[in-house]
Design a protein around this motif. Structure first.
Motif, mmCIF file in Angstrom:
data_model
loop_
_atom_site.group_PDB
_atom_site.id
_atom_site.type_symbol
_atom_site.label_atom_id
_atom_site.label_comp_id
_atom_site.label_asym_id
_atom_site.label_seq_id
_atom_site.Cartn_x
_atom_site.Cartn_y
_atom_site.Cartn_z
ATOM 1 N N ASP A 56 0.846 -1.201 0.000
ATOM 2 C CA ASP A 56 0.000 0.000 0.000
ATOM 3 C C ASP A 56 0.880 1.249 0.000
ATOM 4 N N LYS A 57 2.008 1.104 0.697
ATOM 5 C CA LYS A 57 2.937 2.245 0.807
ATOM 6 C C LYS A 57 4.365 1.701 0.852
ATOM 7 N N GLY A 58 5.319 2.580 0.563
ATOM 8 C CA GLY A 58 6.717 2.207 0.742
ATOM 9 C C GLY A 58 7.374 1.733 -0.544
ATOM 10 N N THR A 59 8.686 1.485 -0.439
ATOM 11 C CA THR A 59 9.446 1.061 -1.620
ATOM 12 C C THR A 59 10.317 -0.162 -1.323
ATOM 13 N N ILE A 60 10.624 -0.887 -2.411
ATOM 14 C CA ILE A 60 11.498 -2.067 -2.330
ATOM 15 C C ILE A 60 12.612 -1.870 -3.356
#
Ligand code: ATP
Length: 356
Positions: A56-60
């Motif tokens: 839903d949120k954030g980065t990889i």
């Protein structure tokens, strides 16, 4: 460059926040474990890394490249599932070859890669068998080979040892470490088993309720857990209410109803004045002959002894009422006797219920 960086990653299923704002950096070639109780969000985190769930949120970021919106089949990761997810109608060799068919390789190249992967995990003698004709350990090796044949940069393992009996589990632990050293790839290993995490990992992230509560080496986590929740999750721990008293700031004192009162080193980072919990591992305690045998001693009574082979676990009741576990190696000890329980000041963990 780090192998994997997760930044403020979140994933919700309806009202459940399975992964809650997790930020983690995993070094190249690490054996990194994500450890936590059932339902804390470990598998969801792994599936997010694999691209099997969308955050839903954030980065990889993998190897410096943003992979947040890259589909699973284009990520340099491969996952081994808890139940191995082998194709029941395919042989061991065909299971391993399966993922290579879309990689534009010749039949000879595929055969060579499959043969190499089988050799790596020592499964060649069973190449023609179907999964139902294999033992749990052999199925596990097949799943490993199927993941490794794709030459991933990061291998994701979701509780791969949980179906194995104790002896096989220990053999497979050795195998995983050997493979990691031999292949030079990064392992991200999800488990609820503290022993697996402690003996396999370079680093462990402890997860509760979707959040990462502490990331540290196995030694740090065991000896310097950040709070009571982690301390009691990482093996057996005796805990007591206490107070840090600093009438004299150069000479602070720890007061514990059950264990007594003693001065503590003022340079300790954990000596904030006020209420606290203290923790003592069973192996930090010993039975003493006299009060001179340890920094702190307190009388008690042995209620029960659990024999564990290489040691015994003594269940004692302190004269001030609390029960306490003492790890005892030798000589053999009988139950129902008066004892003096002792420990060293520096082995006492001063813990908080809240995260700092
Ligand atoms: P276990 O060790 O038992 O496998 P876990 O730590 O891997 O547990 P997850 O499987 O990640 O935990 O689940 C975390 C939470 O998210 C749980 O409350 C679970 O019920 C919920 N959950 C996971 N997947 C889904 C889904 N597809 N739909 C709804 N809820 C889900």
């Amino acid at each position: 460059m780090s192998a994997l960086v997760l930044t403020a990653l979140s994933k919700r299923f309806g009202t459940t926040c399975a992964v809650d704002d997790i930020t983690l950096t995993i070094p190249q070639n690490a054996f990194f474990s994500i450890l936590g109780p059932s339902g804390c969000g470990k598998s969801t985190l792994l599936r997010l890394i694999a691209g099997l769930e969308r955050p839903d949120k954030g980065t990889i970021t993998i190897d410096g490249q943003d992979m947040t919106h890259v589909p699973a089949y284009r990520r340099p990761t491969n996952m081994i599932f808890q139940d191995y997810a082998l194709f029941p109608h395919l042989s061991v060799a065909d299971n391993i070859a399966y993922g290579l068919h879309n990689d534009n390789l010749s039949r000879t190249q595929i055969n060579q890669r499959v043969t190499d992967a089988m050799a790596l995990v020592r499964i060649e003698p069973y190449r023609a068998r179907r999964p139902h004709q294999l033992s749990g350990g052999q199925r596990q090796r097949t799943a490993l080979a199927r993941a490794l044949v794709k030459r991933p940069k990061i291998l994701l393992l979701d509780e791969p040892l949980s179906a194995l009996d104790r002896q096989l589990r220990e053999i497979m632990r050795e195998e995983l470490v050997r493979l990691k050293d031999h292949l030079g790839i990064t392992f991200v290993f999800v488990t609820h088993d503290q022993d697996d995490a402690l003996c396999l990992s370079d680093h462990i992230a402890v997860m509760f309720d979707g959040q990462c509560k502490q990331t540290a080496t196995p030694q740090e986590l065991y000896h310097r857990p950040r709070n009571i929740e982690i301390a009691t999750f990482m093996g057996k721990m005796n805990t007591f209410k206490a107070q840090v008293i600093d009438d004299d700031p150069h000479n602070p004192r720890l007061d514990c109803d059950q264990l007594g009162s003693w001065h503590i080193d003022p340079t300790r980072a954990d000596t904030t004045p006020g209420d606290c919990m203290i923790g003592l591992r069973p192996e930090s305690l010993r039975l003493c002959r006299s009060h001179d045998d340890a920094d702190i001693t307190t009388p008690g009574h042995i209620e029960r002894v659990s024999f564990l082979g290489d040691r015994s676990l003594i269940h004692a009741r302190l004269s001030r009422g609390a029960s306490i576990l003492v790890s005892h190696t030798h000589p053999a000890i009988e139950g129902q006797q008066e004892v003096l329980v002792g420990f060293s000041r520096e082995d006492v963990l001063i813990l908080n219920n809240e995260d700092p």
